[in-house]
Structures are given as C-alpha cells and as structure tokens.
Motif scaffolding. Structure first.
Motif, PDB file in Angstrom:
ATOM      1  N   ARG A 162       0.839  -1.194   0.000  1.00 39.71           N
ATOM      2  CA  ARG A 162       0.000   0.000   0.000  1.00 39.71           C
ATOM      3  C   ARG A 162       0.875   1.246   0.000  1.00 39.71           C
ATOM      4  NH1 ARG A 162      -1.907  -1.034   5.500  1.00 39.71           N
ATOM      5  NH2 ARG A 162      -2.810   1.082   5.413  1.00 39.71           N
ATOM      6  N   VAL A 164       1.059   4.656   1.741  1.00 38.52           N
ATOM      7  CA  VAL A 164       0.458   5.146   2.978  1.00 38.52           C
ATOM      8  C   VAL A 164       1.019   6.513   3.346  1.00 38.52           C
ATOM      9  CG1 VAL A 164       0.053   2.811   3.838  1.00 38.52           C
ATOM     10  CG2 VAL A 164       2.203   3.979   4.405  1.00 38.52           C
ATOM     11  N   SER A 241       3.897   0.687   2.412  1.00 39.76           N
ATOM     12  CA  SER A 241       3.549   0.105   3.711  1.00 39.76           C
ATOM     13  C   SER A 241       4.696  -0.670   4.338  1.00 39.76           C
ATOM     14  CB  SER A 241       2.310  -0.790   3.558  1.00 39.76           C
ATOM     15  OG  SER A 241       2.500  -1.749   2.515  1.00 39.76           O
ATOM     16  N   LEU A 255      -0.258   6.055  10.866  1.00 41.45           N
ATOM     17  CA  LEU A 255      -0.841   6.109   9.527  1.00 41.45           C
ATOM     18  C   LEU A 255      -1.995   7.102   9.507  1.00 41.45           C
ATOM     19  CD1 LEU A 255      -0.865   2.322   8.554  1.00 41.45           C
ATOM     20  CD2 LEU A 255       0.872   4.049   8.105  1.00 41.45           C
ATOM     21  N   GLU A 258      -6.279   6.542   6.005  1.00 44.32           N
ATOM     22  CA  GLU A 258      -6.259   5.179   5.454  1.00 44.32           C
ATOM     23  C   GLU A 258      -7.475   4.885   4.584  1.00 44.32           C
ATOM     24  OE1 GLU A 258      -4.469   1.963   8.074  1.00 44.32           O
ATOM     25  OE2 GLU A 258      -4.959   3.477   9.602  1.00 44.32           O
ATOM     26  N   GLU A 261      -6.849   5.769   0.809  1.00 43.62           N
ATOM     27  CA  GLU A 261      -5.682   5.220   0.106  1.00 43.62           C
ATOM     28  C   GLU A 261      -6.044   4.748  -1.301  1.00 43.62           C
ATOM     29  OE1 GLU A 261      -3.328   3.386   4.002  1.00 43.62           O
ATOM     30  OE2 GLU A 261      -4.080   2.069   2.413  1.00 43.62           O
TER      31      GLU A 261
END
Length: 298
Positions: A162, A164, A241, A255, A258, A261
């Motif tokens: 991901r 992030v 990530s 984070l 989220e 994302e």
C-alpha cells in the motif's frame, strides 16, 4: 564469419554496454568486436547498433535481434548443459535488481539462502530506487513494485503493498491530524522523488478519485531520508507500507487517511527467461517467488 560467433559478440556488447567491455569479456580485440558487429549488420541488411563517442545503443531492430539472439544462445547453452548432465546444478553469475529498502528487507535474505544452496553461483545485487532496464543493464531478474507496462518481459505476481501517509505522534500533536486529503495543504509535507516524481497525489475512497497538488517543504531523493524526516517530526510523508511497518508498530509513526488510500500496488518478479531458461535463473525465481508469496507483509 560463423553466425553464432557474431551473435555472441552482439549479445556481449549489449550485456556489457559497449565494444571495449565486450572485447574484454570475450578476450578478443575491440577491432574484432567492431568487425563482427559490422559483419552481422551487413549480413542482415539492417543497422543494429548506434555508435556515439560516449556509448553504444541498439536500434529498435537491434534490440529485437539482441533479445532473439540471447534466447538462441541460452538455448544452445542449455542443450550443452543437458548433454553433459550438469543442468541440475546452477552455476555462473546472476544479476538481480530491486528497490533499495525492499532489496535489503525482502530480497537479500533470499539471495543469501540461494547462494548457500548453490555454491557455484555468484550474485550481483543492484538495489536502486529507479526502474532498471533489464536488457541494457544486463539484469537477469528484477523485483518491481507497481503496475507494469506492456513489454516482452515475463512477470510473476508475488504480493502487493500500500501507499500510505504517515507522521510522527509529536508532529500530529503539534499540528493536528488531517481528516480529508485537502487538509494536507495546511501541513508540512515531505516528498521522496524515489517513490514518485509527482507532487500531485491521488486519493480514492470517495465517489471519484481526488488529486491533491502537494507543495512540499522538503524534497529528498531517497525513501530512507523521507522516513527519517517523518520520524524526526518534520511533517507528513507518503511511502510504501513495508517501509514504515516497523516504525508504525513502535508508534514512531502513525498512519493517516487510510480510508482514502489508492488501490494496493502489485509486486512482481520480472525476468527475461523463456520457460526453459538457465537453471541458475529458474532456481532463483522459484525460490524468490516462494519466499515473497509466503511473507506476511506482502
């Protein structure tokens, strides 16, 4: 001249990046390399190589011929190995490339295991935060993060990561926590050009994707530097990530946003080998795919 010899010379020029380096690899004179490439071009009736004072580049026709010639020579080598009964034992030099942090965290342990398992193989590991050209830079295998462009390369998907947003608890306590992407315009932003040269960040989660034009306070050329700046409380950064996992677990970073994302980015093992490629490359790909697919953070 023997056509197979001419093909070997051309492949050496491509893998070594020039006539002089190819001559050293083949243990022939630079003039002999020049004559061989010229003879091949004359036989084929097409220019294969563009020569400049600084470097050597393949033409489009030359690049296609290089790929075909390399595959043919590989098939010959495999036939010779099979005939002499040594194909089951990987040997030679293997060149691997991956992003810096990903290489250190995920690829290097597998390289060590591979080299311990196959003592006749040497490995060149090239960890850089840019996309390497496997053909021009002589790489056998690459680990790529992100969607792949169409090409003649072969790819095996092994996982996903991901993108992030994160910042330190101290920064968030002092400056507040953004609730929507547009809030980032009021924050100190850290941008790593290694991850993406763009400063226009894309977010999802709403009815339509949202683009936010970031005005960074700090621009760095490595993900490590962006990570350090964020941990130090300078601002908010966007990384992958796996790069921030340990810091998030220690609560050195938190984070953000989220639910906004982008879709995860795929991770692929990319290579140029045919189905029956060299044993050293096949063995490494098999081990790399097995280890990455089993990793809990991918």
């Amino acid at each position: 001249m023997d056509h197979i010899h001419l093909m070997r010379v051309l492949v050496a020029v491509g893998e070594q990046g020039g006539f002089a380096a190819a001559s050293r690899q083949l243990d022939i004179s630079p003039a002999a390399v020049t004559r061989a490439v010229g003879a091949l071009e004359e036989q084929l009736g097409v220019q294969l190589v563009q020569r400049t004072t600084r470097n050597v580049r393949f033409t489009d026709a030359g690049l296609r011929y290089y790929d075909d010639a390399r595959a043919i020579l590989q098939s010959i080598a495999e036939a010779n190995e099979a005939a002499s009964g040594i194909n089951a034992e990987p040997r030679g030099t293997l060149s691997v490339t991956a992003p810096v942090l990903f290489g250190r965290m995920f690829v290097m342990p597998t390289i060590i295991e591979y080299m311990q398992r196959y003592p006749l193989v040497k490995v060149n590991a090239n960890f850089v935060d840019r996309v390497t050209n496997l053909v021009e830079e002589g790489m056998d295998v690459a680990i790529r993060i992100g969607n792949l462009p169409d090409s003649s390369l072969r790819a095996v998907k092994v996982g996903q990561v991901r993108r992030v947003l994160c910042a330190s608890p101290a920064y968030l306590e002092a400056h507040g926590t953004p609730q929507i992407p547009a809030d980032l315009l009021q924050h100190s932003m850290i941008v790593s050009n290694a991850l993406s040269p763009r400063v226009e960040w894309r977010f999802e989660g709403g009815d339509e994707p949202e683009l936010v034009q970031i005005n960074p306070r700090l621009v760095v050329t490595s993900n490590d530097a962006a990570l350090s700046a964020a941990i130090g409380g300078l601002g908010i950064t966007r990384l992958l990530s796996y790069q921030v996992r340990s810091e998030v677990e220690r609560d050195s970073l938190r984070l953000l946003l989220e639910t906004f994302e982008e879709s995860p980015w795929p991770v692929h093992v990319v290579h140029r080998e045919e189905k029956y490629g060299s044993s050293k490359v096949r063995a490494f790909i098999d081990l790399m795919v097995e280890r990455l697919r089993a990793h809990p953070h991918l």
